[in-house]
Scaffold this motif. Structure first.
Motif, PDB file in Angstrom:
ATOM      1  N   ALA A 373       0.846  -1.185  -0.043  1.00 55.75           N
ATOM      2  CA  ALA A 373      -0.127  -0.010   0.175  1.00 55.75           C
ATOM      3  C   ALA A 373       0.692   1.202   0.034  1.00 55.75           C
ATOM      4  N   THR A 374       2.192   1.231   0.584  1.00 52.39           N
ATOM      5  CA  THR A 374       3.004   2.330   0.719  1.00 52.39           C
ATOM      6  C   THR A 374       3.883   2.336  -0.086  1.00 52.39           C
ATOM      7  N   ASP A 375       4.535   3.532  -0.716  1.00 54.19           N
ATOM      8  CA  ASP A 375       5.761   3.521  -1.746  1.00 54.19           C
ATOM      9  C   ASP A 375       6.687   2.866  -1.161  1.00 54.19           C
ATOM     10  N   PRO A 376       7.525   1.958  -1.784  1.00 58.00           N
ATOM     11  CA  PRO A 376       8.720   1.262  -1.488  1.00 58.00           C
ATOM     12  C   PRO A 376       9.891   2.354  -1.559  1.00 58.00           C
ATOM     13  N   GLY A 377       9.591   3.214  -2.214  1.00 59.73           N
ATOM     14  CA  GLY A 377      10.691   4.217  -2.417  1.00 59.73           C
ATOM     15  C   GLY A 377      11.538   4.005  -3.960  1.00 59.73           C
ATOM     16  N   PRO A 378      12.492   4.885  -4.380  1.00 59.53           N
ATOM     17  CA  PRO A 378      13.207   4.569  -5.750  1.00 59.53           C
ATOM     18  C   PRO A 378      13.687   3.494  -5.870  1.00 59.53           C
ATOM     19  N   GLY A 379      13.912   2.894  -7.024  1.00 61.11           N
ATOM     20  CA  GLY A 379      14.596   1.739  -7.130  1.00 61.11           C
ATOM     21  C   GLY A 379      13.929   0.338  -7.057  1.00 61.11           C
ATOM     22  N   HIS A 380      12.474   0.776  -6.647  1.00 63.05           N
ATOM     23  CA  HIS A 380      11.595  -0.512  -6.651  1.00 63.05           C
ATOM     24  C   HIS A 380      10.457  -0.379  -7.803  1.00 63.05           C
ATOM     25  N   ASN A 381      10.000  -1.594  -8.331  1.00 64.41           N
ATOM     26  CA  ASN A 381       8.866  -1.635  -9.178  1.00 64.41           C
ATOM     27  C   ASN A 381       7.601  -1.839  -8.027  1.00 64.41           C
ATOM     28  N   TRP A 382       6.605  -0.865  -8.179  1.00 64.12           N
ATOM     29  CA  TRP A 382       5.531  -0.859  -7.444  1.00 64.12           C
ATOM     30  C   TRP A 382       4.271  -0.946  -7.856  1.00 64.12           C
ATOM     31  N   LEU A 383       3.492  -2.111  -7.372  1.00 63.48           N
ATOM     32  CA  LEU A 383       2.109  -2.169  -7.801  1.00 63.48           C
ATOM     33  C   LEU A 383       1.657  -1.651  -6.445  1.00 63.48           C
ATOM     34  N   PRO A 384       0.682  -0.732  -6.350  1.00 64.72           N
ATOM     35  CA  PRO A 384       0.153  -0.351  -5.076  1.00 64.72           C
ATOM     36  C   PRO A 384      -1.084  -1.274  -4.833  1.00 64.72           C
ATOM     37  N   ALA A 385      -1.353  -1.533  -3.556  1.00 62.47           N
ATOM     38  CA  ALA A 385      -2.378  -2.412  -2.879  1.00 62.47           C
ATOM     39  C   ALA A 385      -3.132  -1.332  -2.116  1.00 62.47           C
ATOM     40  N   PRO A 386      -4.299  -1.815  -1.827  1.00 62.34           N
ATOM     41  CA  PRO A 386      -5.423  -1.161  -1.020  1.00 62.34           C
ATOM     42  C   PRO A 386      -4.863  -1.215   0.392  1.00 62.34           C
TER      43      PRO A 386
END
Length: 418
Positions: A373-386
């Motif tokens: 749900a929270t931004d993992p920060g730069p350098g990560h491929n992020w798929l947001p969750a509820p």
């Protein structure tokens, strides 16, 4: 015919027919671009068939009509009525873009395709005919002829589109060139009385169910190997129909793929004798195409079998050279479990995949996707969750490779972090 077992069997066999006719009522157009409304009465069940309708944008979290929608393509939709003769479908040169027109018969068998995988991307002309035969060919000939088993066909089109406004406009221009005509060149559109309110998804009355199925059977007879006892007594249908509708909604019969992944639909071109799965899919996932066109492995649990929940962070890691193997593209899409819809998030991302700008691979070539749900920060491929809510993900594979189709691919699980 009053035996409960035989009535239940007949309802399970015919439910796909009813659901297809309901979807026809729900998705056909009231208005034709030049011929106007099928009826001036807003409550009329008259609709236009043999006519394309299109979506011109990808769906988002505010779209609630379709559950588990994709976030990769725009849709084209048409219902063919072949009772008055063949329909000719013209499609433009699609460049190197992924696109498909999947044809489903009234029994939900995905029996034929036009598009990148099967017929290519060139400009082409397809003649579709029913049991009466193809008749005379149009002047100039056709690229291919498709024989439909009955007079009613649902055509579901998907065209790949980027989020860039210029690409959305390019696809809109391509959709405008999709046309349906008769072999003599005249417009193929027909007024058709759907006789249903397609918005009603609960079990219908026995009389409406019987009349709908009987009309569909006259136009779309069962396959030679389909043993169907018909007609049924109305009182027997009234007693069992709500129960059958509810049971099929609740049933879950996916194909286990390992690693917490399951495949809800594993049909290729015909359901054959698996009438129970055919009915379940018609009730819950109607319009599913065959797995040679697209596979949708789904994960609702993590590596340890625990329900995926936005209170936790997860990682999905594909080893080097072990990512999904596809002939077109793949994507991982996020859905809230409570309503099967997209999840609004700060970066407006509802899926991630091999076409996502800025996708990063590890130094060894592996691909790691953070699902949280929270931004993992730069350098990560992020798929947001509820946040703090159950969810599931769908790995959409377009033109999956042989190891997926033979169920030999090893799907990595989602591992809970921390």
């Amino acid at each position: 015919m009053t035996d409960t077992h035989h009535v239940r069997d007949a309802l399970i066999r015919t439910l796909p027919l009813y659901e297809m006719m309901r979807m026809r009522a729900a998705t056909t157009a009231r208005r034709h671009p030049t011929l106007g409304f099928a009826s001036p009465d807003r409550d009329s069940t008259l609709r236009w068939v043999n006519q394309f309708t299109h979506t011109h944008r990808k769906l988002g979290p505010d779209d609630r009509e379709v559950v588990s929608p994709n976030n990769d393509t725009v849709y084209s939709n048409a219902w063919l009525d072949l009772s008055q003769g063949p329909v000719v479908i013209d499609t433009p040169d699609m460049g190197d873009r992924y696109w498909t027109l999947g044809l489903l018969d009234a029994w939900t068998n995905p029996f034929a395709y036009v598009g990148r995988r099967t017929t290519g991307n060139r400009r082409q002309r397809t003649l579709v005919h029913g049991p009466a035969g193809p008749g005379p060919m149009p002047a100039g000939g056709v690229s291919q002829v498709i024989a439909a088993p009955g007079d009613d066909v649902w055509l579901i089109g998907r065209t790949l589109v980027d989020d860039r406004p210029a690409d959305l406009e390019a696809v809109r221009a391509l959709q405008a060139e999709f046309r349906m005509s008769r072999p003599d060149g005249s417009d193929a559109a027909l007024r058709f009385d759907t006789a249903l309110d397609g918005r009603v998804v609960d079990a219908p009355s026995a009389s409406l169910y019987l009349s709908t199925v009987e009309a569909a059977l006259r136009r779309n007879p069962p396959a030679a190997d389909e043993s169907l006892a018909w007609p049924l007594a109305p009182d027997a249908v009234a007693a069992l129909l709500p129960q059958v509708f509810d049971e099929l909604r609740q049933q879950d019969q996916p194909h286990d793929l390992g690693g917490g992944w399951a495949l809800p639909v594993a049909v290729r071109t015909h359901w054959g004798q698996d009438v129970l799965t055919r009915a379940r899919v018609a009730r819950n996932l109607i319009g599913a195409l065959g797995i040679e066109e697209a596979m949708y492995p789904t994960a609702e649990v993590d590596a340890d079998g625990r329900t995926l929940d936005g209170s936790h962070a997860y990682e999905l890691r594909f080893a080097p050279d072990a990512g999904p193997h596809v002939g077109a593209f793949w994507s991982l899409t996020m859905y809230r479990r409570s309503d099967c819809l997209f999840v609004a998030n700060p970066i407006g991302r509802y899926s991630i995949g091999d076409r996502t700008p800025g996708l990063r691979r590890e130094a060894d070539g592996s691909l790691a996707i953070r699902v949280q749900a929270t931004d993992p920060g730069p350098g990560h491929n992020w798929l947001p969750a509820p946040p703090a809510e159950a969810f599931y993900v769908v790995l959409r594979l377009y033109q999956p490779a042989a190891e997926h189709l033979s169920f030999q691919y090893r799907y990595p699980p989602l591992r809970r972090l921390g």
